[in-house]
Design a protein around this motif. Structure first.
Motif, PDB file in Angstrom:
ATOM      1  N   GLU A 158      49.293  -8.592 -20.706  1.00 38.69           N
ATOM      2  CA  GLU A 158      50.415  -7.931 -20.027  1.00 38.69           C
ATOM      3  C   GLU A 158      50.856  -8.702 -18.787  1.00 38.69           C
ATOM      4  OE1 GLU A 158      52.127  -5.340 -21.040  1.00 38.69           O
ATOM      5  OE2 GLU A 158      50.923  -5.185 -22.869  1.00 38.69           O
ATOM      6  N   ALA A 159      49.944  -9.463 -18.197  1.00 40.66           N
ATOM      7  CA  ALA A 159      50.249 -10.166 -16.949  1.00 40.66           C
ATOM      8  C   ALA A 159      51.188 -11.353 -17.146  1.00 40.66           C
ATOM      9  CB  ALA A 159      48.953 -10.647 -16.289  1.00 40.66           C
ATOM     10  N   ILE A 160      51.395 -11.790 -18.385  1.00 42.03           N
ATOM     11  CA  ILE A 160      52.260 -12.953 -18.585  1.00 42.03           C
ATOM     12  C   ILE A 160      53.691 -12.550 -18.924  1.00 42.03           C
ATOM     13  CG2 ILE A 160      50.301 -14.322 -19.352  1.00 42.03           C
ATOM     14  CD1 ILE A 160      51.387 -14.153 -22.201  1.00 42.03           C
ATOM     15  N   ARG A 161      53.938 -11.265 -19.128  1.00 44.89           N
ATOM     16  CA  ARG A 161      55.281 -10.824 -19.468  1.00 44.89           C
ATOM     17  C   ARG A 161      56.243 -11.126 -18.314  1.00 44.89           C
ATOM     18  NH1 ARG A 161      55.585  -5.032 -22.033  1.00 44.89           N
ATOM     19  NH2 ARG A 161      54.423  -6.250 -23.589  1.00 44.89           N
ATOM     20  N   GLY A 162      57.340 -11.802 -18.637  1.00 44.77           N
ATOM     21  CA  GLY A 162      58.331 -12.146 -17.622  1.00 44.77           C
ATOM     22  C   GLY A 162      57.937 -13.316 -16.733  1.00 44.77           C
ATOM     23  N   ARG A 163      56.862 -14.016 -17.064  1.00 41.21           N
ATOM     24  CA  ARG A 163      56.381 -15.119 -16.225  1.00 41.21           C
ATOM     25  C   ARG A 163      56.640 -16.466 -16.890  1.00 41.21           C
ATOM     26  NH1 ARG A 163      51.713 -13.177 -13.532  1.00 41.21           N
ATOM     27  NH2 ARG A 163      51.598 -15.169 -12.402  1.00 41.21           N
ATOM     28  N   HIS A 164      56.704 -17.510 -16.059  1.00 43.15           N
ATOM     29  CA  HIS A 164      56.762 -18.861 -16.603  1.00 43.15           C
ATOM     30  C   HIS A 164      55.350 -19.279 -16.984  1.00 43.15           C
ATOM     31  CE1 HIS A 164      57.615 -23.002 -17.345  1.00 43.15           C
ATOM     32  NE2 HIS A 164      56.992 -23.445 -16.259  1.00 43.15           N
ATOM     33  N   VAL A 165      55.164 -19.750 -18.214  1.00 44.20           N
ATOM     34  CA  VAL A 165      53.845 -20.104 -18.727  1.00 44.20           C
ATOM     35  C   VAL A 165      53.805 -21.597 -19.050  1.00 44.20           C
ATOM     36  CG1 VAL A 165      52.252 -19.798 -20.665  1.00 44.20           C
ATOM     37  CG2 VAL A 165      53.334 -17.801 -19.606  1.00 44.20           C
ATOM     38  N   ILE A 166      52.695 -22.216 -18.695  1.00 47.95           N
ATOM     39  CA  ILE A 166      52.426 -23.624 -19.028  1.00 47.95           C
ATOM     40  C   ILE A 166      51.192 -23.650 -19.917  1.00 47.95           C
ATOM     41  CG2 ILE A 166      51.900 -25.920 -18.120  1.00 47.95           C
ATOM     42  CD1 ILE A 166      53.055 -24.889 -15.405  1.00 47.95           C
ATOM     43  N   PHE A 167      51.270 -24.386 -21.014  1.00 42.53           N
ATOM     44  CA  PHE A 167      50.125 -24.508 -21.913  1.00 42.53           C
ATOM     45  C   PHE A 167      49.761 -25.975 -22.053  1.00 42.53           C
ATOM     46  CE2 PHE A 167      48.003 -25.000 -26.001  1.00 42.53           C
ATOM     47  CZ  PHE A 167      47.057 -23.986 -25.959  1.00 42.53           C
ATOM     48  N   TYR A 225      52.725 -20.530 -30.866  1.00 42.37           N
ATOM     49  CA  TYR A 225      53.707 -19.668 -31.523  1.00 42.37           C
ATOM     50  C   TYR A 225      53.640 -18.235 -30.974  1.00 42.37           C
ATOM     51  CZ  TYR A 225      54.336 -23.188 -35.239  1.00 42.37           C
ATOM     52  OH  TYR A 225      54.608 -24.326 -35.962  1.00 42.37           O
ATOM     53  N   ALA A 226      52.450 -17.801 -30.538  1.00 40.05           N
ATOM     54  CA  ALA A 226      52.274 -16.412 -30.110  1.00 40.05           C
ATOM     55  C   ALA A 226      52.818 -16.146 -28.718  1.00 40.05           C
ATOM     56  CB  ALA A 226      50.790 -16.040 -30.160  1.00 40.05           C
ATOM     57  N   LEU A 227      52.700 -17.096 -27.834  1.00 40.27           N
ATOM     58  CA  LEU A 227      53.044 -16.843 -26.428  1.00 40.27           C
ATOM     59  C   LEU A 227      54.486 -16.351 -26.230  1.00 40.27           C
ATOM     60  CD1 LEU A 227      51.125 -19.811 -24.755  1.00 40.27           C
ATOM     61  CD2 LEU A 227      50.695 -17.371 -24.384  1.00 40.27           C
ATOM     62  N   PRO A 228      55.502 -16.950 -26.863  1.00 39.68           N
ATOM     63  CA  PRO A 228      56.860 -16.425 -26.655  1.00 39.68           C
ATOM     64  C   PRO A 228      57.023 -14.984 -27.112  1.00 39.68           C
ATOM     65  CG  PRO A 228      56.941 -18.630 -27.597  1.00 39.68           C
ATOM     66  CD  PRO A 228      55.514 -18.171 -27.684  1.00 39.68           C
ATOM     67  N   ARG A 229      56.246 -14.548 -28.098  1.00 37.26           N
ATOM     68  CA  ARG A 229      56.372 -13.185 -28.619  1.00 37.26           C
ATOM     69  C   ARG A 229      55.804 -12.145 -27.657  1.00 37.26           C
ATOM     70  NH1 ARG A 229      58.290 -13.616 -33.612  1.00 37.26           N
ATOM     71  NH2 ARG A 229      57.930 -15.535 -34.816  1.00 37.26           N
ATOM     72  N   TYR A 230      55.098 -12.604 -26.631  1.00 40.84           N
ATOM     73  CA  TYR A 230      54.623 -11.688 -25.590  1.00 40.84           C
ATOM     74  C   TYR A 230      55.573 -11.664 -24.399  1.00 40.84           C
ATOM     75  CZ  TYR A 230      50.323 -10.818 -28.114  1.00 40.84           C
ATOM     76  OH  TYR A 230      49.401 -10.409 -29.067  1.00 40.84           O
ATOM     77  N   LEU A 231      56.829 -12.049 -24.679  1.00 42.94           N
ATOM     78  CA  LEU A 231      57.947 -11.900 -23.732  1.00 42.94           C
ATOM     79  C   LEU A 231      57.744 -12.689 -22.450  1.00 42.94           C
ATOM     80  CD1 LEU A 231      58.716  -8.082 -24.155  1.00 42.94           C
ATOM     81  CD2 LEU A 231      59.681 -10.034 -25.388  1.00 42.94           C
ATOM     82  N   VAL A 232      57.178 -13.894 -22.563  1.00 42.32           N
ATOM     83  CA  VAL A 232      57.133 -14.759 -21.380  1.00 42.32           C
ATOM     84  C   VAL A 232      58.555 -15.184 -21.044  1.00 42.32           C
ATOM     85  CG1 VAL A 232      54.820 -15.563 -21.954  1.00 42.32           C
ATOM     86  CG2 VAL A 232      56.814 -16.886 -22.714  1.00 42.32           C
ATOM     87  N   SER A 233      58.803 -15.420 -19.762  1.00 40.87           N
ATOM     88  CA  SER A 233      60.146 -15.819 -19.347  1.00 40.87           C
ATOM     89  C   SER A 233      60.491 -17.201 -19.878  1.00 40.87           C
ATOM     90  CB  SER A 233      60.232 -15.819 -17.815  1.00 40.87           C
ATOM     91  OG  SER A 233      61.462 -16.356 -17.379  1.00 40.87           O
ATOM     92  N   SER A 234      59.544 -18.113 -19.795  1.00 41.00           N
ATOM     93  CA  SER A 234      59.744 -19.458 -20.318  1.00 41.00           C
ATOM     94  C   SER A 234      58.379 -20.056 -20.629  1.00 41.00           C
ATOM     95  CB  SER A 234      60.502 -20.340 -19.320  1.00 41.00           C
ATOM     96  OG  SER A 234      59.779 -20.448 -18.105  1.00 41.00           O
ATOM     97  N   LEU A 235      58.385 -21.086 -21.464  1.00 41.83           N
ATOM     98  CA  LEU A 235      57.139 -21.731 -21.858  1.00 41.83           C
ATOM     99  C   LEU A 235      57.329 -23.237 -21.851  1.00 41.83           C
ATOM    100  CD1 LEU A 235      54.261 -21.785 -23.085  1.00 41.83           C
ATOM    101  CD2 LEU A 235      55.328 -21.512 -25.349  1.00 41.83           C
TER     102      LEU A 235
END
Length: 332
Positions: A67-76, A94-104
């Motif tokens: 839940e903490a990554i929703r709306g956040r910019h994520v780096i992998f 593939y999964a990370l964008p489906r958890y509504l991250v702002s950008s990846l």
């Protein structure tokens, strides 16, 4: 074997949580992730992923505190150096964008199939295009396409293997090398050499007129291929051979011999990706001091290699940590 992993980090919170990017990494990239957190914990939160396997060997993955990554910019931070580790990472990417991250932003420092980018005869398979297609199907984030950051990909035309659904970003590690030269070799007579015309055309312009440039080439002598100097003069200079990657290292060793025979007082090297399959780096470490490279610079783009050569002469690691943050973290 896929190990369980979660990224440990002591955070120095100086910004609101939502304004900080979240950094995840595959287990092999823990080395690089820790180097990034050591300098940039004020810009990042540590994301934790449990990497494990079911009894049949297929991945069992879990994003902790998702839940903490929703709306956040994520780096992998990804490593595809081991083919057995590509599938679990693709599943996570593939999964990370489906958890509504702002950008990846996917950081894939070494694009491993880059040397197989063309077909010279019927029956060959250009696996560079295959891997690009797999990465091109990553879902969109809420703000648009996923960015894929890669360093010194073997052939620049590979950008056209990616679809418009992702944004490939090609970066070079040459500025890291130039910075090292200015700080540690400023008082030396330096020349830059390239093992072939491809590297000359690719990297030569990045050195401008700062150093004399030397181009080597391979010629056929019967069934043998010999390295000779095509252009430039190494006499009386400390020559650095520059290329995008090294595998077994045979060409670099032949270049070194040719440069020394032509009068170079010392020969060193810089490559972005130290692949070194089957521990082929050991041939460089086992050379006698009088004949081996003065210094062999490489980045930490291939983590398994970086862990093995750390502290072993003549190798010296240049970290991509600063460059990655500059490319990935938006100004706050």
């Amino acid at each position: 074997i896929i190990r369980e992993h979660s990224t440990p980090c002591a955070m120095n919170i100086t910004q609101p949580r939502e304004s900080k990017s979240v950094l995840f990494c595959f287990t092999d990239m823990t080395w690089l992730a820790q180097a990034i957190f050591a300098k940039y914990s004020h810009l990042l939160d540590a994301g934790a992923i449990t990497w494990s396997s079911f009894a049949d060997g297929f991945p069992n993955l879990f994003i902790n505190d998702v839940e903490a990554i929703r709306g956040r910019h994520v780096i992998f931070l990804a490593s595809f150096q081991d083919p057995a580790h590509i599938f679990p990472q693709l599943a996570m990417i593939y999964a990370l964008p489906r958890y509504l991250v702002s950008s990846l932003t996917l950081v894939l420092p070494y694009f491993p199939t880059g040397t197989m980018e063309r077909i010279d005869e019927e029956g060959q398979v250009a696996t560079a295009a295959t891997l690009a297609r797999l990465l091109s199907t990553v879902p969109l984030t809420s703000s648009g396409p996923v960015k894929i950051l890669m360093y010194d990909i073997h052939a620049l035309q590979e950008r056209f293997y990616f679809s418009d659904q992702v944004l490939p970003i090609f970066v070079t590690a040459i500025p890291l090398f130039l910075d090292r030269l200015s700080k540690h070799h400023w008082n030396e007579e330096i020349a830059i050499s390239f093992p072939d015309e491809g590297a000359w055309k690719r990297f030569g312009p990045k050195f401008g007129h700062k150093f004399p440039l030397i181009c080597c080439t391979k010629i056929r002598d019967g069934d043998k291929r010999l390295v000779q100097i095509k252009e430039g003069d190494p006499r009386g200079r400390h020559v650095f051979i520059v290329d995008d990657l090294v595998q077994t290292g045979g060409t670099l060793l032949e270049c070194k011999a040719a440069l020394r025979a032509a009068g170079a007082i010392q020969v060193s090297a810089f490559v972005t990706h130290g692949v070194f399959p089957h521990d082929s780096w050991k041939k460089f470490a086992s050379e006698d001091i009088a004949n081996r490279f003065g210094v062999f610079y490489l980045t930490d783009s291939c983590p398994s290699t970086a862990a093995k050569v750390q502290g072993v002469a003549p190798f010296c690691l240049l970290s991509l940590a600063d460059s990655i943050i500059q490319a990935c973290v938006r100004p706050s």
